[in-house]
Design a protein around this motif. Structure first.
Motif, short mmCIF file in Angstrom:
data_model
loop_
_atom_site.label_atom_id
_atom_site.label_comp_id
_atom_site.label_asym_id
_atom_site.label_seq_id
_atom_site.Cartn_x
_atom_site.Cartn_y
_atom_site.Cartn_z
N GLY A 40 0.85 -1.18 0.00
CA GLY A 40 0.00 0.00 0.00
C GLY A 40 0.89 1.23 0.00
O GLY A 40 2.03 1.20 0.47
N ALA A 41 0.36 2.30 -0.55
CA ALA A 41 1.08 3.58 -0.49
C ALA A 41 0.04 4.64 -0.18
O ALA A 41 -0.92 4.80 -0.93
N LEU A 42 0.22 5.29 0.97
CA LEU A 42 -0.77 6.29 1.40
C LEU A 42 -0.18 7.68 1.33
O LEU A 42 0.96 7.89 1.73
N GLY A 43 -0.99 8.61 0.86
CA GLY A 43 -0.52 9.99 0.79
C GLY A 43 -0.94 10.60 -0.55
O GLY A 43 -1.88 10.12 -1.18
N ASP A 44 -0.25 11.63 -0.94
CA ASP A 44 -0.58 12.38 -2.16
C ASP A 44 -0.41 11.50 -3.41
O ASP A 44 0.70 11.05 -3.72
N GLU A 45 -1.54 11.26 -4.09
CA GLU A 45 -1.49 10.31 -5.20
C GLU A 45 -0.74 10.86 -6.42
O GLU A 45 -0.29 10.09 -7.27
N ARG A 46 -0.54 12.17 -6.48
CA ARG A 46 0.25 12.72 -7.59
C ARG A 46 1.71 12.29 -7.44
O ARG A 46 2.40 12.00 -8.40
N LEU A 47 2.18 12.22 -6.17
CA LEU A 47 3.55 11.77 -5.93
C LEU A 47 3.71 10.31 -6.33
O LEU A 47 4.73 9.89 -6.89
N LEU A 48 2.64 9.55 -6.06
CA LEU A 48 2.68 8.13 -6.40
C LEU A 48 2.80 7.93 -7.91
O LEU A 48 3.51 7.04 -8.38
N ALA A 49 2.10 8.78 -8.64
CA ALA A 49 2.14 8.67 -10.10
C ALA A 49 3.57 8.80 -10.61
O ALA A 49 3.98 8.16 -11.58
N GLU A 50 4.37 9.62 -9.89
CA GLU A 50 5.77 9.82 -10.30
C GLU A 50 6.60 8.53 -10.21
O GLU A 50 7.66 8.41 -10.82
N LEU A 51 6.10 7.57 -9.44
CA LEU A 51 6.84 6.30 -9.31
C LEU A 51 6.67 5.41 -10.54
O LEU A 51 7.39 4.42 -10.70
N ALA A 52 5.71 5.71 -11.38
CA ALA A 52 5.46 4.94 -12.62
C ALA A 52 5.40 3.44 -12.34
O ALA A 52 6.11 2.64 -12.97
N LEU A 53 4.55 3.07 -11.41
CA LEU A 53 4.50 1.66 -10.99
C LEU A 53 4.01 0.73 -12.10
O LEU A 53 4.37 -0.45 -12.13
N ASP A 54 3.19 1.27 -13.00
CA ASP A 54 2.68 0.43 -14.09
C ASP A 54 3.83 -0.15 -14.92
O ASP A 54 3.69 -1.21 -15.53
N ALA A 55 4.94 0.57 -14.93
CA ALA A 55 6.07 0.13 -15.74
C ALA A 55 6.99 -0.84 -14.99
O ALA A 55 7.95 -1.35 -15.56
N ASP A 56 6.73 -1.07 -13.71
CA ASP A 56 7.60 -1.94 -12.91
C ASP A 56 7.32 -3.41 -13.26
O ASP A 56 6.19 -3.86 -13.14
N PRO A 57 8.33 -4.18 -13.68
CA PRO A 57 8.09 -5.56 -14.11
C PRO A 57 7.61 -6.48 -12.98
O PRO A 57 7.09 -7.56 -13.24
N ASN A 58 7.79 -6.06 -11.73
CA ASN A 58 7.36 -6.90 -10.61
C ASN A 58 5.94 -6.60 -10.14
O ASN A 58 5.42 -7.26 -9.26
N VAL A 59 5.34 -5.57 -10.72
CA VAL A 59 4.01 -5.15 -10.28
C VAL A 59 2.94 -5.72 -11.21
O VAL A 59 3.03 -5.59 -12.43
N GLU A 60 1.94 -6.37 -10.61
CA GLU A 60 0.85 -6.93 -11.42
C GLU A 60 -0.22 -5.89 -11.69
O GLU A 60 -0.67 -5.71 -12.81
N SER A 61 -0.66 -5.19 -10.63
CA SER A 61 -1.70 -4.18 -10.84
C SER A 61 -1.61 -3.10 -9.77
O SER A 61 -1.08 -3.32 -8.67
N VAL A 62 -2.13 -1.96 -10.12
CA VAL A 62 -2.16 -0.82 -9.20
C VAL A 62 -3.57 -0.27 -9.23
O VAL A 62 -4.11 -0.01 -10.30
N LYS A 63 -4.21 -0.16 -8.04
CA LYS A 63 -5.55 0.45 -8.06
C LYS A 63 -5.72 1.40 -6.88
O LYS A 63 -5.18 1.17 -5.80
N PRO A 64 -6.46 2.45 -7.12
CA PRO A 64 -6.64 3.42 -6.04
C PRO A 64 -7.58 2.89 -4.97
O PRO A 64 -8.46 2.08 -5.25
N ILE A 65 -7.39 3.34 -3.73
CA ILE A 65 -8.36 3.06 -2.66
C ILE A 65 -9.37 4.18 -2.76
O ILE A 65 -9.03 5.35 -2.53
N LEU A 66 -10.60 3.85 -3.11
CA LEU A 66 -11.58 4.90 -3.39
C LEU A 66 -12.10 5.58 -2.12
O LEU A 66 -12.40 6.76 -2.12
N ALA A 67 -12.18 4.81 -1.02
CA ALA A 67 -12.73 5.39 0.22
C ALA A 67 -11.77 6.47 0.75
O ALA A 67 -10.55 6.35 0.60
#
Ligand code: PEP
Ligand code: MN
Length: 337
Positions: A40-67
């Motif tokens: 999990g990663a909690l905090g400002d989601e714009r900062l998270l976008a900078e990590l470009a997790l979709d491009a990480d070969p070890n990551v299967e999926s990334v989804k926001p916590i809507l609540a």
């Protein structure tokens, strides 16, 4: 954000990603599962976008916590959290009865009421030493002396104790003398208190504020979890509505709703929820039928002489009868007291 790692992702890859999340100033969470690791990663989601997790070969999926509440939500944590107070368990199918007088008044009153609670099947003793009263002229509780007495009587009868803390400066003191700390309805949004409870090292019973929405209650709980304490029980205790025939309007629909939205255990307080002794047992049974993980019920050895909340306090024999009926209702649902 919830980050699901690929099944074969190495520990090194997981650690590296956790470090990258932290380096961005986000709060990293590590939730290893049987088949795959979830982060999990909690905090400002714009900062998270900078990590470009979709491009990480070890990551299967990334989804926001809507609540808006993250740590409290079932999205992040699908399984029930079990909260333990002494050897009593709440949540994950376990049901616990908390009972005792509204307030610690004196040794005889507390001992007799505690014995009545235990005889009826209660697993935790409740009683307030610091009482948040609507009027400054009403009985305010015995304070620190009451805490010491509660701790002693709890040990004597063999029940863990829960008691209210009304200000952040008292958290350490109350935690020293009790097994769990209660946040009252009037303090549900006392954010300094909630943060202090995150560091208390003891379970918390968080009561719904009188004018709090379900979302407000969950966000208040988020403060405690975000400060480091996930041993939290949510308590529905009635809200103010236009209806004045009962002290509050007990919102039992909140029970399955809270349980759907959060992994935290949910208990119901039909005593403050109705304010009327004869309504306590039927609403307690209804709460159990609605899926509550426990109850908090006021009982007094002599309700007419109670210094607070006598009209809603059960007599000992009424609590004993409730204990029997609860077994039947829970049994019908494949659960037990
Ligand atoms: C209590 O449990 O004694 C109490 C004061 O409850 P509430 O905060 O729900 O009014
Ligand atoms: Mn009370």
């Amino acid at each position: 954000m919830i980050i699901v790692m690929k099944p074969g992702a190495s520990q090194q890859a997981v650690d590296h990603l956790l470090q990258r999340i932290e380096a961005k100033g986000l709060k990293p969470l590590h939730m290893p599962g049987a088949e795959r690791v979830v982060l999990g990663a909690l905090g400002d989601e714009r900062l998270l976008a900078e990590l470009a997790l979709d491009a990480d070969p070890n990551v299967e999926s990334v989804k926001p916590i809507l609540a808006p509440y993250k740590l409290v939500s079932r999205e992040l944590h699908p399984h029930d959290t079990i909260v333990r107070i002494g050897d009593a368990s709440f949540g994950g199918g376990r049901f616990g009865l908390i009972a005792g007088p509204c307030a610690v008044e004196n040794e005889e009153q507390l001992r007799a009421s505690a014995l009545a609670a235990k005889a009826a099947g209660a697993r935790v003793l409740r009683a307030g030493a610091f009482k948040p009263r609507s009027s400054p002229y009403a009985f305010q509780g015995l304070g620190a002396d009451g805490l010491v007495l509660l701790e002693r009587i709890g040990r004597e009868v063999g029940l863990p104790v829960v008691t209210e803390v009304i200000e952040s400066g008292d958290v350490e003191l109350v935690a020293r003398h009790s097994d769990a700390l209660q946040v009252g309805a009037r303090n549900m949004q006392n954010f300094a208190l909630l943060k202090a409870l995150g560091r208390a090292g003891k379970p918390v019973v968080l009561k719904r504020g009188m004018s709090a929405k379900v979302e407000d209650l969950l966000l208040a709980a988020e403060y405690v979890l975000a400060a480091g304490n996930d041993q939290l029980i949510l308590c529905e205790r009635g809200i103010r509505t236009f209806e004045t025939a009962t002290r509050n309007t007990l919102d039992l629909a909140a029970v399955p709703l809270l349980k759907a939205k959060s992994h935290l255990p949910v208990i119901v307080d039909p005593s403050h929820g109705t304010g009327i002794r004869d309504l306590v047992t039927p609403m307690a049974l209804a709460a159990a039928a609605a899926g509550a993980d426990g109850l908090m019920v006021e009982v007094h050895i002599d309700p007419p002489s109670a210094l607070s909340d006598g009209p809603q306090s059960l007599y000992p024999d009424q609590l004993a009868a409730l204990g029997k009926q609860l077994e039947a209702v829970l049994g019908a649902l494949g659960r037990s007291l």
